[in-house]
Enzyme design. Sequence first.
Site: not given
Length: 317
Positions: A34, A60, A107, A115, A146, A150
Amino acid sequence: MKGKRILVTGGAGFIGSHLTGELLKLGHQVTVIDNLSSGRLDNVEQFKDDPAFRFVKHDVSEPYCEDFEWIFNLACPASPDAYQTDPIQTTKTSMLGAFNLLGLAKRCGARFLQASTSEVYGDPKVHPQVESYWGNVNPVGIRSCYDEGKRVAETLCNDYRRQNHVDTKIIRIFNTYGPRMRVNDGRVVSNFIVQALQGKDITVYGEGTQTRSFCYVSDLVRGILAMMEKDGFSGPVNLGNPGEFTIKELADIVIDMTGSKSKIIKLPLPSDDPMVRRPDITLAKAKLGWEPTIPLREGLKFTIDYFEKELTKGQIK
Ligand code: UDP
């Protein structure tokens, strides 16, 4: 060491930390990553002495390398206030995050769960929303970072599955609420409860006739786990509570349950705010045997108790 080696991105967030808790209870080894942009270390504090738990501060949108068997990709600020604060980073988080983590899944041969969100349906013209509906999304509005982020993450999931045989899964999460939401999260349930408890005006945007369906977090986490465990089903699948309420009804329920003297005031409706939202959960019932069990008033009771404690602690972050 027993259990699976699991990565939960966004695991210090509201939903991610509840998911992490359940995975640890099931005996898995959980690494949370996070960047703490909207997640909080407080949410995972309780796991820190568990040898099966590990926290790594990482974004990320940058690659991450380690072997896992299951990857849950929940990383992304999810409240409109939070994701609109740095919209470019929001798109990077969803798009590059999915890209990096799907590459990792490829990998190490991990199963990968993305999500996604009811926001992929935009301001829907089909009601209730079924997974086969492609949505009505503005590509250039304030919610697009957003919604489109997504949607790209969903695209990447299916392309990695078709092209690289990654075992991907997509869940579309509808409005979820419960303990560990931030006091200043900005979403409607947390705003109304905090306003009611503090005796402040309840801020209804627009006329309050727009609808949402609210799922209690433990119901949602049960659905997420059922999806991850299910073989041979990649989704997308809606996860949400089909009970539908207007925002004005929610305000009245919160005032009633808190016994607050707060008054409702009306503020302008933000642009592209969806007018209706309710999941059709036929697919989740059929494929996962899942449906929510906690009605709104019961879930709100737990959530009000939580916010009372948070406000007493003065932990407004
Ligand atoms: N909303 C509101 N007052 C608030 C916060 C939100 O009336 O203080 C409305 C918002 O305009 C939307 C609904 O509540 O119609 C749900 O908003 P939220 O930010 O929780 O999530 P969304 O479903 O829009 O992503």
